[in-house]
Motif scaffolding. Structure first.
Motif, PDB file in Angstrom:
ATOM      1  N   PHE A  98      34.404  34.065  36.834  1.00  0.00           N
ATOM      2  CA  PHE A  98      33.552  33.897  38.012  1.00  0.00           C
ATOM      3  C   PHE A  98      33.257  35.215  38.714  1.00  0.00           C
ATOM      4  CE2 PHE A  98      32.777  33.031  42.521  1.00  0.00           C
ATOM      5  CZ  PHE A  98      31.726  32.129  42.423  1.00  0.00           C
ATOM      6  N   SER A  99      34.296  35.991  39.117  1.00  0.00           N
ATOM      7  CA  SER A  99      34.019  37.165  39.932  1.00  0.00           C
ATOM      8  C   SER A  99      35.072  38.253  39.774  1.00  0.00           C
ATOM      9  CB  SER A  99      33.921  36.788  41.416  1.00  0.00           C
ATOM     10  OG  SER A  99      35.169  36.279  41.882  1.00  0.00           O
ATOM     11  N   ASN A 100      34.626  39.504  39.986  1.00  0.00           N
ATOM     12  CA  ASN A 100      35.485  40.677  40.103  1.00  0.00           C
ATOM     13  C   ASN A 100      35.278  41.302  41.473  1.00  0.00           C
ATOM     14  OD1 ASN A 100      36.670  40.958  37.367  1.00  0.00           O
ATOM     15  ND2 ASN A 100      34.535  41.258  36.745  1.00  0.00           N
ATOM     16  N   HIS A 101      36.371  41.701  42.123  1.00  0.00           N
ATOM     17  CA  HIS A 101      36.281  42.320  43.446  1.00  0.00           C
ATOM     18  C   HIS A 101      37.140  43.580  43.443  1.00  0.00           C
ATOM     19  CE1 HIS A 101      34.438  38.594  44.889  1.00  0.00           C
ATOM     20  NE2 HIS A 101      35.376  37.964  44.196  1.00  0.00           N
ATOM     21  N   ILE A 102      36.474  44.758  43.555  1.00  0.00           N
ATOM     22  CA  ILE A 102      37.153  46.046  43.542  1.00  0.00           C
ATOM     23  C   ILE A 102      36.960  46.682  44.916  1.00  0.00           C
ATOM     24  CG2 ILE A 102      37.455  48.217  42.320  1.00  0.00           C
ATOM     25  CD1 ILE A 102      37.677  45.675  40.555  1.00  0.00           C
ATOM     26  N   GLY A 103      38.072  47.001  45.590  1.00  0.00           N
ATOM     27  CA  GLY A 103      37.975  47.503  46.950  1.00  0.00           C
ATOM     28  C   GLY A 103      37.345  48.873  47.068  1.00  0.00           C
ATOM     29  N   ASN A 104      37.700  49.802  46.151  1.00  0.00           N
ATOM     30  CA  ASN A 104      37.200  51.175  46.254  1.00  0.00           C
ATOM     31  C   ASN A 104      36.341  51.545  45.048  1.00  0.00           C
ATOM     32  OD1 ASN A 104      38.506  51.524  48.723  1.00  0.00           O
ATOM     33  ND2 ASN A 104      40.384  52.282  47.759  1.00  0.00           N
ATOM     34  N   ASN A 105      36.920  52.313  44.118  1.00  0.00           N
ATOM     35  CA  ASN A 105      36.148  52.866  43.016  1.00  0.00           C
ATOM     36  C   ASN A 105      36.279  52.038  41.748  1.00  0.00           C
ATOM     37  OD1 ASN A 105      35.360  55.223  44.548  1.00  0.00           O
ATOM     38  ND2 ASN A 105      37.459  55.949  44.288  1.00  0.00           N
ATOM     39  N   ALA A 106      35.160  51.777  41.104  1.00  0.00           N
ATOM     40  CA  ALA A 106      35.125  51.081  39.821  1.00  0.00           C
ATOM     41  C   ALA A 106      34.516  52.028  38.793  1.00  0.00           C
ATOM     42  CB  ALA A 106      34.308  49.804  39.931  1.00  0.00           C
ATOM     43  N   LYS A 107      35.360  52.518  37.873  1.00  0.00           N
ATOM     44  CA  LYS A 107      34.908  53.531  36.925  1.00  0.00           C
ATOM     45  C   LYS A 107      34.660  52.986  35.530  1.00  0.00           C
ATOM     46  CE  LYS A 107      37.284  57.344  39.255  1.00  0.00           C
ATOM     47  NZ  LYS A 107      38.265  58.455  39.102  1.00  0.00           N
ATOM     48  N   GLY A 108      35.084  51.786  35.260  1.00  0.00           N
ATOM     49  CA  GLY A 108      34.914  51.239  33.924  1.00  0.00           C
ATOM     50  C   GLY A 108      33.772  50.245  33.865  1.00  0.00           C
ATOM     51  N   SER A 109      34.065  49.093  33.295  1.00  0.00           N
ATOM     52  CA  SER A 109      33.070  48.029  33.155  1.00  0.00           C
ATOM     53  C   SER A 109      33.576  46.756  33.821  1.00  0.00           C
ATOM     54  CB  SER A 109      32.792  47.749  31.672  1.00  0.00           C
ATOM     55  OG  SER A 109      32.265  48.887  31.034  1.00  0.00           O
ATOM     56  N   MET A 110      32.691  46.104  34.536  1.00  0.00           N
ATOM     57  CA  MET A 110      32.991  44.826  35.163  1.00  0.00           C
ATOM     58  C   MET A 110      32.034  43.781  34.601  1.00  0.00           C
ATOM     59  SD  MET A 110      33.439  45.942  39.148  1.00  0.00           S
ATOM     60  CE  MET A 110      32.024  47.030  39.022  1.00  0.00           C
ATOM     61  N   ILE A 111      32.589  42.707  34.107  1.00  0.00           N
ATOM     62  CA  ILE A 111      31.776  41.611  33.566  1.00  0.00           C
ATOM     63  C   ILE A 111      32.252  40.325  34.212  1.00  0.00           C
ATOM     64  CG2 ILE A 111      31.036  40.383  31.498  1.00  0.00           C
ATOM     65  CD1 ILE A 111      31.714  42.899  29.885  1.00  0.00           C
ATOM     66  N   ALA A 112      31.360  39.630  34.892  1.00  0.00           N
ATOM     67  CA  ALA A 112      31.715  38.401  35.598  1.00  0.00           C
ATOM     68  C   ALA A 112      30.635  37.351  35.382  1.00  0.00           C
ATOM     69  CB  ALA A 112      31.894  38.662  37.090  1.00  0.00           C
ATOM     70  N   THR A 124      29.601  50.304  34.455  1.00  0.00           N
ATOM     71  CA  THR A 124      28.609  49.254  34.240  1.00  0.00           C
ATOM     72  C   THR A 124      29.105  47.953  34.847  1.00  0.00           C
ATOM     73  OG1 THR A 124      27.885  50.283  32.171  1.00  0.00           O
ATOM     74  CG2 THR A 124      27.311  47.974  32.512  1.00  0.00           C
ATOM     75  N   ALA A 125      28.277  47.348  35.669  1.00  0.00           N
ATOM     76  CA  ALA A 125      28.591  46.055  36.274  1.00  0.00           C
ATOM     77  C   ALA A 125      27.592  45.024  35.776  1.00  0.00           C
ATOM     78  CB  ALA A 125      28.545  46.151  37.799  1.00  0.00           C
ATOM     79  N   ILE A 126      28.099  43.977  35.145  1.00  0.00           N
ATOM     80  CA  ILE A 126      27.257  42.914  34.592  1.00  0.00           C
ATOM     81  C   ILE A 126      27.697  41.591  35.195  1.00  0.00           C
ATOM     82  CG2 ILE A 126      26.492  41.737  32.498  1.00  0.00           C
ATOM     83  CD1 ILE A 126      27.185  44.269  30.941  1.00  0.00           C
ATOM     84  N   ALA A 127      26.769  40.867  35.794  1.00  0.00           N
ATOM     85  CA  ALA A 127      27.102  39.596  36.446  1.00  0.00           C
ATOM     86  C   ALA A 127      26.019  38.570  36.170  1.00  0.00           C
ATOM     87  CB  ALA A 127      27.271  39.792  37.946  1.00  0.00           C
ATOM     88  N   GLY A 128      26.434  37.319  36.106  1.00  0.00           N
ATOM     89  CA  GLY A 128      25.467  36.254  35.879  1.00  0.00           C
ATOM     90  C   GLY A 128      24.502  36.069  37.027  1.00  0.00           C
ATOM     91  N   PHE A 129      24.969  36.343  38.268  1.00  0.00           N
ATOM     92  CA  PHE A 129      24.107  36.153  39.431  1.00  0.00           C
ATOM     93  C   PHE A 129      23.877  37.442  40.212  1.00  0.00           C
ATOM     94  CE2 PHE A 129      23.387  35.132  43.938  1.00  0.00           C
ATOM     95  CZ  PHE A 129      22.251  34.354  43.819  1.00  0.00           C
ATOM     96  N   ALA A 130      24.952  38.147  40.649  1.00  0.00           N
ATOM     97  CA  ALA A 130      24.745  39.276  41.556  1.00  0.00           C
ATOM     98  C   ALA A 130      25.812  40.349  41.405  1.00  0.00           C
ATOM     99  CB  ALA A 130      24.716  38.793  43.006  1.00  0.00           C
ATOM    100  N   ASN A 131      25.390  41.604  41.657  1.00  0.00           N
ATOM    101  CA  ASN A 131      26.277  42.746  41.837  1.00  0.00           C
ATOM    102  C   ASN A 131      26.053  43.303  43.235  1.00  0.00           C
ATOM    103  OD1 ASN A 131      27.438  43.101  39.094  1.00  0.00           O
ATOM    104  ND2 ASN A 131      25.310  43.483  38.520  1.00  0.00           N
ATOM    105  N   VAL A 132      27.135  43.525  43.984  1.00  0.00           N
ATOM    106  CA  VAL A 132      27.038  44.038  45.344  1.00  0.00           C
ATOM    107  C   VAL A 132      27.965  45.243  45.461  1.00  0.00           C
ATOM    108  CG1 VAL A 132      27.316  43.561  47.790  1.00  0.00           C
ATOM    109  CG2 VAL A 132      26.519  41.760  46.263  1.00  0.00           C
ATOM    110  N   ALA A 133      27.419  46.421  45.834  1.00  0.00           N
ATOM    111  CA  ALA A 133      28.209  47.645  45.914  1.00  0.00           C
ATOM    112  C   ALA A 133      27.769  48.477  47.108  1.00  0.00           C
ATOM    113  CB  ALA A 133      28.061  48.463  44.638  1.00  0.00           C
ATOM    114  N   HIS A 134      28.649  49.410  47.503  1.00  0.00           N
ATOM    115  CA  HIS A 134      28.265  50.372  48.529  1.00  0.00           C
ATOM    116  C   HIS A 134      27.457  51.505  47.897  1.00  0.00           C
ATOM    117  CE1 HIS A 134      28.441  52.854  52.119  1.00  0.00           C
ATOM    118  NE2 HIS A 134      28.856  53.860  51.368  1.00  0.00           N
ATOM    119  N   LYS A 135      27.969  52.040  46.804  1.00  0.00           N
ATOM    120  CA  LYS A 135      27.300  53.139  46.116  1.00  0.00           C
ATOM    121  C   LYS A 135      27.381  52.910  44.628  1.00  0.00           C
ATOM    122  CE  LYS A 135      27.360  58.208  45.692  1.00  0.00           C
ATOM    123  NZ  LYS A 135      28.058  59.443  46.125  1.00  0.00           N
TER     124      LYS A 135
END
Length: 324
Positions: A98-112, A124-135
């Motif tokens: 369903f979801s990944n939540h990283i508080g600070n830095n995400a340097k690898g790959s996120m798939i949710a 790389t962030a891959i999501a079925g619906f949304a990716n939300v980041a500060h930077k």
């Protein structure tokens, strides 16, 4: 063990196997504490894991949680049936149903399956619906929505939003340093279209809705696509667009049209632009009004007892747009 006995006791066998795995990882966890090595965490849902109530303070090289896991940081791979929650940094692969939540830095790959949220992304962030980041200085790919305050990488989705953007690839692209415009167009079929174009310096998305002046039934129009500014000067611009759309009566029958356009444009002012040019179209229709509209054919063929028409045609698009 025969198959019948296995089927009867499949649930118990699975639970025993998971318990043995949990015990093995517990031993690994105790060993890691004694040697100072990074930890492996296996569990069901916090705090039911080998890291127990210390999980939010621990860093792991591998995490596996059947439902959801919590950690301070991840330096390898974390897998969860529902959600991974990392309070600080993650470097590696975070994979969740369903979801990944990283508080600070995400340097690898996120798939949710649904959502990724993180502070600063360099992977790389891959999501079925949304990716939300500060930077984001990596890649965001989602089924519907990408959001970041600052984008130095790529956003690929239906809707991309950023304060300042790098490369946005989508139907709707919103950023303070991007270009947005409303336009009114007409084509060879007498279809009036209200369009919204949005994007960056070169690439932009197209979304339109309109009305056909010729038809009595299939008269409600729509289109979506991507455009590219090939050349830009002070008072002239040349763009190319690939769009797909159609006409609908909300009853039986289809009129579908895919077009490649070449559009020279004359800038009347900083915000007003006149444009128009030829198009090459592929049309599929299975209603009489659609067949009557399909003129200037380069090639065409009928099917379904002459009730369906496929055709390659020449056309045009012309209009005016106002940027804001």
């Amino acid at each position: 063990m025969n198959r019948r006995i296995y089927k009867q006791h499949k649930g118990a066998i699975t639970m025993i196997a998971f318990t043995l795995l949990l015990l093995a990882c517990t031993c690994q966890h105790l060993y890691a504490q004694g040697t100072g090595r990074a930890k492996i965490n296996v569990g069901l849902i916090y705090p039911l894991s080998t890291n127990w109530t210390n999980a939010p303070k621990d860093s792991n090289t591998f995490s596996l949680n059947l439902i959801a896991g919590v950690s301070r940081s991840e330096k390898g791979m974390s897998l969860a049936g529902f959600s991974n929650i990392v309070r600080e940094d993650a470097d590696g692969l975070q994979l969740a149903g369903f979801s990944n939540h990283i508080g600070n830095n995400a340097k690898g790959s996120m798939i949710a399956g649904f959502l990724n949220t993180y502070g600063n992304g360099k992977g790389t962030a891959i999501a079925g619906f949304a990716n939300v980041a500060h930077k984001n200085s990596g890649v965001q790919i989602s089924g519907f929505l990408n959001v970041a305050k600052t984008v130095k990488g790529i956003q690929l989705s239906f809707l991309n939003i950023a304060d300042t953007a790098g490369l946005q690839i989508g139907v709707i692209n919103l950023s303070k340093n991007g270009e947005k415009s409303f336009g009114l167009t007409i084509d060879e079929n007498q279809t009036l279209m209200l369009t919204f174009r949005s994007g960056g310096k070169w690439l932009y998305g197209i979304l339109g809705t309109g009305y056909n002046l010729h038809n009595n039934k299939a008269k409600y129009a729509y289109e979506t696509g991507l455009g590219l500014h090939i050349y830009t000067a002070k008072s002239f611009r040349l763009s190319t667009e690939i769009v797909a759309g159609g006409l609908n009566s909300f009853k039986k029958g289809d009129y579908l049209k895919a077009s490649a356009r070449l559009l020279p444009a004359l800038k009347l002012s900083h915000s007003i632009e006149l444009f128009g040019g030829p198009s090459l179209n592929f049309v599929y229709t299975n209603n009489p009004e659609g067949i009557n509209l399909t003129k200037n054919r380069i090639s065409s063929w009928y099917s379904n007892n002459n009730r369906s028409l496929d055709a390659l045609t020449f056309g045009y698009t012309a209009g005016i747009q106002v940027a804001f």
